[in-house]
Motif scaffolding. Sequence first.
Motif, PDB file in Angstrom:
ATOM      1  N   GLU A   1      -4.388   1.720  -6.913  1.00 34.99           N
ATOM      2  CA  GLU A   1      -5.655   1.510  -6.872  1.00 34.99           C
ATOM      3  C   GLU A   1      -5.257   4.046  -7.010  1.00 34.99           C
ATOM      4  O   GLU A   1      -6.916   4.097  -6.152  1.00 34.99           O
ATOM      5  CB  GLU A   1      -6.345   1.751  -5.611  1.00 34.99           C
TER       6      GLU A   1
ATOM      7  N   GLY B   1      -2.359  -6.114  -3.744  1.00 33.28           N
ATOM      8  CA  GLY B   1      -2.145  -4.849  -4.630  1.00 33.28           C
ATOM      9  C   GLY B   1      -1.693  -5.283  -5.993  1.00 33.28           C
ATOM     10  O   GLY B   1      -1.883  -4.799  -7.410  1.00 33.28           O
TER      11      GLY B   1
ATOM     12  N   GLN C   1      -5.926   7.141   0.949  1.00 27.50           N
ATOM     13  CA  GLN C   1      -5.291   6.795   0.277  1.00 27.50           C
ATOM     14  C   GLN C   1      -4.602   6.535   0.664  1.00 27.50           C
ATOM     15  O   GLN C   1      -3.292   6.106  -0.508  1.00 27.50           O
ATOM     16  CB  GLN C   1      -5.078   7.861  -0.335  1.00 27.50           C
TER      17      GLN C   1
ATOM     18  N   LEU D   1      -5.358  -6.766  -7.661  1.00 28.83           N
ATOM     19  CA  LEU D   1      -5.426  -5.266  -8.033  1.00 28.83           C
ATOM     20  C   LEU D   1      -5.157  -4.487  -9.846  1.00 28.83           C
ATOM     21  O   LEU D   1      -5.867  -4.768 -10.845  1.00 28.83           O
ATOM     22  CB  LEU D   1      -5.360  -3.767  -7.566  1.00 28.83           C
ATOM     23  N   LYS D   2      -4.137  -5.090 -10.059  1.00 29.31           N
ATOM     24  CA  LYS D   2      -3.099  -4.847 -11.394  1.00 29.31           C
ATOM     25  C   LYS D   2      -3.260  -5.491 -11.817  1.00 29.31           C
ATOM     26  O   LYS D   2      -3.975  -5.220 -12.935  1.00 29.31           O
ATOM     27  CB  LYS D   2      -1.918  -4.713 -11.078  1.00 29.31           C
TER      28      LYS D   2
ATOM     29  N   THR E   1       0.547  -1.503   0.423  1.00 29.77           N
ATOM     30  CA  THR E   1      -0.059  -0.045   0.077  1.00 29.77           C
ATOM     31  C   THR E   1       0.903   1.558   0.461  1.00 29.77           C
ATOM     32  O   THR E   1       1.990   1.580   0.209  1.00 29.77           O
ATOM     33  CB  THR E   1      -1.129   0.511   1.344  1.00 29.77           C
TER      34      THR E   1
ATOM     35  N   SER F   1      -4.660   6.999  -8.347  1.00 26.93           N
ATOM     36  CA  SER F   1      -3.654   8.390  -9.620  1.00 26.93           C
ATOM     37  C   SER F   1      -2.815   8.464  -9.895  1.00 26.93           C
ATOM     38  O   SER F   1      -1.887   8.508  -9.451  1.00 26.93           O
ATOM     39  CB  SER F   1      -4.893   9.700 -10.091  1.00 26.93           C
TER      40      SER F   1
ATOM     41  N   ARG G   1      -4.200   2.792   0.190  1.00 27.81           N
ATOM     42  CA  ARG G   1      -4.629   1.965  -0.989  1.00 27.81           C
ATOM     43  C   ARG G   1      -3.709   1.819  -1.445  1.00 27.81           C
ATOM     44  O   ARG G   1      -2.003   2.390  -1.577  1.00 27.81           O
ATOM     45  CB  ARG G   1      -4.936   2.856  -2.183  1.00 27.81           C
ATOM     46  N   TYR G   2      -3.801   0.671  -2.798  1.00 26.70           N
ATOM     47  CA  TYR G   2      -2.122  -0.116  -3.393  1.00 26.70           C
ATOM     48  C   TYR G   2      -1.818   1.123  -5.047  1.00 26.70           C
ATOM     49  O   TYR G   2      -3.382   1.284  -4.786  1.00 26.70           O
ATOM     50  CB  TYR G   2      -2.679  -1.276  -3.722  1.00 26.70           C
TER      51      TYR G   2
ATOM     52  N   ARG H   1      -7.144  -5.006 -13.531  1.00 26.60           N
ATOM     53  CA  ARG H   1      -7.445  -3.343 -14.406  1.00 26.60           C
ATOM     54  C   ARG H   1      -6.864  -3.247 -15.789  1.00 26.60           C
ATOM     55  O   ARG H   1      -7.797  -3.440 -16.705  1.00 26.60           O
ATOM     56  CB  ARG H   1      -6.646  -2.580 -13.253  1.00 26.60           C
TER      57      ARG H   1
END
Lengths: 279, 494
Positions: free
Chosen positions: A172, B486, A165, B489-490, A129, A174, A168-169, B493
């Motif tokens: 995830e 993590g 934020q 998730l990638k 994260t 921006s 998050r990873y 996506r």
Amino acid sequence: MVERLSAPSETRCECKLSRRFGRSLARLRVAQTPGIGFAPPVFSLNNVSVRYGETVALRPVSLDVRPGATLVLIGPSGSGKTTLLRVLAGLVAPEGEVRFDGEVVTDWRGVRRRLGYVVQDGGLFPHLTARENVALMSHELGRDRAETEARIEELADLTHLNRAQLDRYPAELSGGQKQRVGIVRALMLEPDVLLLDEPLSALDPIIRAELAKELKTIIETLGTTVVLVTHSLSEAQFFSDRLVLMRGGSVVQEGSYEEFERAPADPFVTQFIEAETLL
Amino acid sequence: MRIFLCLLAMLFATPAAAEITVASKVFTENVILGEMARLAIAQGTDEPVRHRQELGGTRVVFDAAIAGEVDVYPAYTGTLRYQTLASERIESHGDLVAALASRGLRITEPIGFSNNYAIAMMPERAAELGVRTVSDLKDHPDLIWGVENEFLDRADGWRALKAAYGLPHGNVRGLLHDLGYRALASGETDLIDAYTTDPQIAQHDLVLLEDDLEHFPTYDAVYLYRDDLPSAAVSALEGLAGALDEAAMQEINGRAQFGGEDEGVLAAEVVSRVTGTAVEDDSAEAGLAARIWARTLEHLALVGIALGAAILIALPVGILAARLPRFGNLILGAVGILQTIPSLALFVILIPLLGIGFVPTIAALFVYSLLPIVRNVHSGLTNIPAALLDSADALGLSRRARLRRVELPLAAPTIMAGIKTAAVIAVGLATLGAIIGAGGYGQPILTGIRLASTPLILEGAIPAAALALVIQGLFDAAERWVTPRGLRLKQARS
């Protein structure tokens, strides 16, 4: 370049955050003390070159990085600017002499811990994260957990990252958020020098302008020495009046934008400026 | 880990050396003779005795006897002279005994029958051509031969036979022994090599051609035993001398092979008759569920131990290979070559080094598990984007911390996939372990092939396939578990 640190930014230095950065502040004060003049350079390169087999990536360069100042390496792709930054980060073993804090560098590991390094998309580890990314090195060094957490909170405030934020990873976040996390990670261990490799290039124009302003504020707040790589002249101008223009692995001219315009060392300088201003 | 330790404990809990071990080769007559030896020793001595049925071919049981893993097996004098010890050019029975003695081995008096080679023909065909002796075949150069693969290469086999009689035939095919009779009956071949105690001879009323030049040696059935076998056990074996003549053996083979009678029960009948006391076959088969469960444990132990050891070795080797590119190429090449050794060959090669049973099987499975794991550790580590490694170095992480905190977590899904591949391969290969006496699901498959019993083959094949699927499923779950959130998730996506 010391003069650039105007009174307002010094006032900002009095915030609670800056007390933690006694070391860099102290150096700043020395640099600012009238009569002393130029403080010794943080980095000093003497005929440093890099070769990958037959390819010459960097021709012999001699250059000083002065404390508390921002130095911008600018040039088109393949000009050697990133290679030069990687030499400073200890990621490339060059020929020639590199001095850090006045001493010839032999053990890079010690030096690396005093540097912060940020790449284009933040270079975050995707399996951790944002918070884990940021805290990784502190945990590795066995720093106090509570202190680490406190420092993360401070730097998150400074870079406008909120707590959600942080948990998050990277996947995830921006582009701008990732870049902010990358900056926080680089600042965690109170680096003497912040090395930024095209930190804004991957961002949308609006976010890019926003982050550029914030980044400049952060740099001024902390008084950190910065070496920034960019291919954008406007970005270079925004951050510093000491630019190093590179081409084909060599330094073409060193100086401010105005000097480049007024007294170009080479037709390439004018060409580069014209191309930048045209688009 | 706990499961692994349990398996290890099971392995070492298997009974120790005090037991007398009888072994048999992979054909019915030998299994029956093995059962006779087991029952006779059990009746005549107080020693605990077990029979490792269908342990392997001649080479496997002979090497196992020399290594001391097997104490007794039913042998044939001709096989010992012309196959096992062929390179020593043994001239007489006395020479054979001496050659065995120099290896710590002895043989008993003959059991009473010999199981010789003979050339067999369908009766109608023989009558039609007027063939009675092997010499008569010279007048019929167009006849087709179908002989056992082993017979093609033996010192007393096809080539020697052809030379001795000056046979003109060129059309010779290699077959499995049992299939030869089918080929003969269907007219696909005219001549086959038969064993004189094969029940198919009577079944098809085959004509055995007279060996008029006395080319074939005698294959007297005897028991081969180690010279440290307790004397009471030796007496029990000698008590079986003369127990069966050729007709009796042929009849018993037929009852086992065509009548489906249990080898143990048939053996008990013979031993009771010879010793004059009623002997019962006490090796009552466990129920189907219990059998499958026992084999599952054996199979899991084989795979679990081999895979565990492979992981312990392959992980550091893979890491080293990724670190040092030149060494990496060397290592990947080396484990790649190991992978190309035919599995059957590797199992047999390992016998002189590691004996029979569990240990060589585990060693072989270990060897085959190395490549998928080493290769995936290597590719998992070398495929990490250079920018991430730069970031790690620039942070000041030591090489070890970088490996532990960044590289291994990022490579974990690839490494796990390699371990999964190794596990699935090992489950399949472990069935071959039965050939060298390691048990597992391969055992019923082996027996099923010998007795042409599809239910028996399925009793091994279905659980083996099911276990492979279960292992695949478990490792798929493990793969998800080791993949950092993590990274998942990638993947979702992109």
